[in-house]
Enzyme design. Sequence first.
Site, mmCIF file in Angstrom:
data_model
loop_
_atom_site.group_PDB
_atom_site.id
_atom_site.type_symbol
_atom_site.label_atom_id
_atom_site.label_comp_id
_atom_site.label_asym_id
_atom_site.label_seq_id
_atom_site.Cartn_x
_atom_site.Cartn_y
_atom_site.Cartn_z
ATOM 1 N N HIS A 123 -10.221 9.810 17.073
ATOM 2 C CA HIS A 123 -11.207 10.753 18.158
ATOM 3 C C HIS A 123 -11.322 9.098 19.566
ATOM 4 O O HIS A 123 -12.315 8.726 18.435
ATOM 5 C CB HIS A 123 -11.643 10.886 17.923
ATOM 6 C CG HIS A 123 -13.116 12.389 18.261
ATOM 7 N ND1 HIS A 123 -13.982 11.877 18.484
ATOM 8 C CD2 HIS A 123 -13.187 13.321 18.518
ATOM 9 C CE1 HIS A 123 -14.732 12.981 19.187
ATOM 10 N NE2 HIS A 123 -13.942 13.834 19.523
ATOM 11 N N SER A 125 -15.370 19.763 25.980
ATOM 12 C CA SER A 125 -16.608 20.828 26.615
ATOM 13 C C SER A 125 -16.220 22.555 26.299
ATOM 14 O O SER A 125 -16.486 23.339 26.867
ATOM 15 C CB SER A 125 -17.220 20.583 27.419
ATOM 16 O OG SER A 125 -18.142 19.861 27.404
ATOM 17 N N GLU A 130 -14.173 9.354 19.759
ATOM 18 C CA GLU A 130 -15.393 8.233 19.343
ATOM 19 C C GLU A 130 -15.601 7.177 18.230
ATOM 20 O O GLU A 130 -16.449 6.327 18.242
ATOM 21 C CB GLU A 130 -16.894 9.965 19.144
ATOM 22 C CG GLU A 130 -17.331 9.983 19.751
ATOM 23 C CD GLU A 130 -17.679 12.078 19.620
ATOM 24 O OE1 GLU A 130 -18.101 12.071 18.282
ATOM 25 O OE2 GLU A 130 -17.998 12.852 20.276
ATOM 26 N N GLU A 173 -8.154 15.153 24.805
ATOM 27 C CA GLU A 173 -9.470 14.772 25.160
ATOM 28 C C GLU A 173 -9.907 14.170 26.031
ATOM 29 O O GLU A 173 -10.153 12.793 25.637
ATOM 30 C CB GLU A 173 -10.328 15.244 23.831
ATOM 31 C CG GLU A 173 -9.730 15.615 22.561
ATOM 32 C CD GLU A 173 -10.825 16.237 21.824
ATOM 33 O OE1 GLU A 173 -11.122 16.738 21.543
ATOM 34 O OE2 GLU A 173 -11.099 14.892 21.102
ATOM 35 N N ASN A 186 -14.558 20.548 15.395
ATOM 36 C CA ASN A 186 -14.789 19.294 14.682
ATOM 37 C C ASN A 186 -16.357 19.374 14.592
ATOM 38 O O ASN A 186 -17.302 19.243 15.787
ATOM 39 C CB ASN A 186 -14.412 18.712 15.862
ATOM 40 C CG ASN A 186 -14.970 16.531 15.664
ATOM 41 O OD1 ASN A 186 -15.251 16.546 15.030
ATOM 42 N ND2 ASN A 186 -14.447 16.106 16.502
ATOM 43 N N GLY A 214 -18.457 16.771 25.194
ATOM 44 C CA GLY A 214 -19.990 16.804 24.740
ATOM 45 C C GLY A 214 -20.411 16.810 26.560
ATOM 46 O O GLY A 214 -21.900 16.164 26.680
ATOM 47 N N LYS A 232 -18.040 16.868 13.767
ATOM 48 C CA LYS A 232 -18.562 15.495 14.041
ATOM 49 C C LYS A 232 -19.806 15.186 12.667
ATOM 50 O O LYS A 232 -19.302 15.621 11.897
ATOM 51 C CB LYS A 232 -19.658 15.249 15.303
ATOM 52 C CG LYS A 232 -18.179 15.017 15.864
ATOM 53 C CD LYS A 232 -18.599 15.152 17.579
ATOM 54 C CE LYS A 232 -17.698 15.668 18.853
ATOM 55 N NZ LYS A 232 -17.909 15.290 19.978
HETATM 56 P P1 PGA Z 1 -17.128 18.909 22.677
HETATM 57 O O1 PGA Z 1 -16.402 17.933 21.519
HETATM 58 O O2 PGA Z 1 -16.565 20.285 22.567
HETATM 59 O O3 PGA Z 1 -19.029 18.352 22.137
HETATM 60 O O4 PGA Z 1 -17.083 18.339 23.997
HETATM 61 C C1 PGA Z 1 -15.244 17.960 21.669
HETATM 62 C C2 PGA Z 1 -14.857 17.065 20.597
HETATM 63 O O5 PGA Z 1 -15.735 15.556 20.892
HETATM 64 O O6 PGA Z 1 -13.714 17.182 19.753
#
Ligand code: PGA
Length: 246
Positions: free
Chosen positions: A92, A209, A94, A164, A7, A170, A9
């Site tokens: 997601h 992460s 976000e 998630e 992903n 993140g 983003k």
């Molecule tokens: P990350 O993001 O691996 O940077 O924690 C995962 C995601 O948001 O899909």
Amino acid sequence: MPLIAANWKMHKTIVESEAFCAALLPLIEDSDCEVVICPSFLAVPSVAELCAGTAVAVATQNMHFESQGAFTGEVSAPMLLDAGASAVILGHSERRQMFGETDEALARKVPAALEAGLTPILCCGETEEERDGDQTDRVLRRQIDAGLSRVADDRLADVVVAYEPIWAIGTGRTATPEQADDACGFIRALLGSRSESASARVRILYGGSVKPQNAAELLGQDEIDGALVGGASLDAEDFAAIVEAA
Ligand code: PGA
């Protein structure tokens, strides 16, 4: 076969996306994973073209539930297919937290993706406060029930679910393999209450992460069928190492 999704983003221009594919493809040539890259909408055609004939598929990070209409700034499932995508991330955290994505909209997006021929990757996960308050199961149940409410039982296994935990996205703070496995098992049981065969076949990913250093342990858990990778998917070598670990 494990499914590893990148992903990106809001990262990578078209040229940067192309360079990533050129670097990644030789590194994962011998892998037997299913790999999905989720670039910006704009890079979908180039990534799809570069990955054609390989084990790498292309997905987007959102879509509208209608196939066309007066929805300024939105993109529909038929448009995504036309551009070369075969899957779409939906819900997601976000998008839920920053862009007002609701369970009600997701209840329409997931079946719309399936009907158009895209694989929905439905994300769910609790905040740190919800986990600390012992609300994880309740939150996951609400998100999964809503997102799959209009999906027929015989299509449930065509949805990919990504667990998630928001506190792990993140942040560098990964869920422990046991926490991730428990939550994925809980999600599988939720699907199982609707269709036993779907719960056996559905793919449930962990995201939050995931890095080359922790991928093997997370992906080794019984209930975890793959990973949705954010930060570590931006570097071709790191992402290839995660694919290798699967
Ligand atoms: P990350 O993001 O691996 O940077 O924690 C995962 C995601 O948001 O899909």
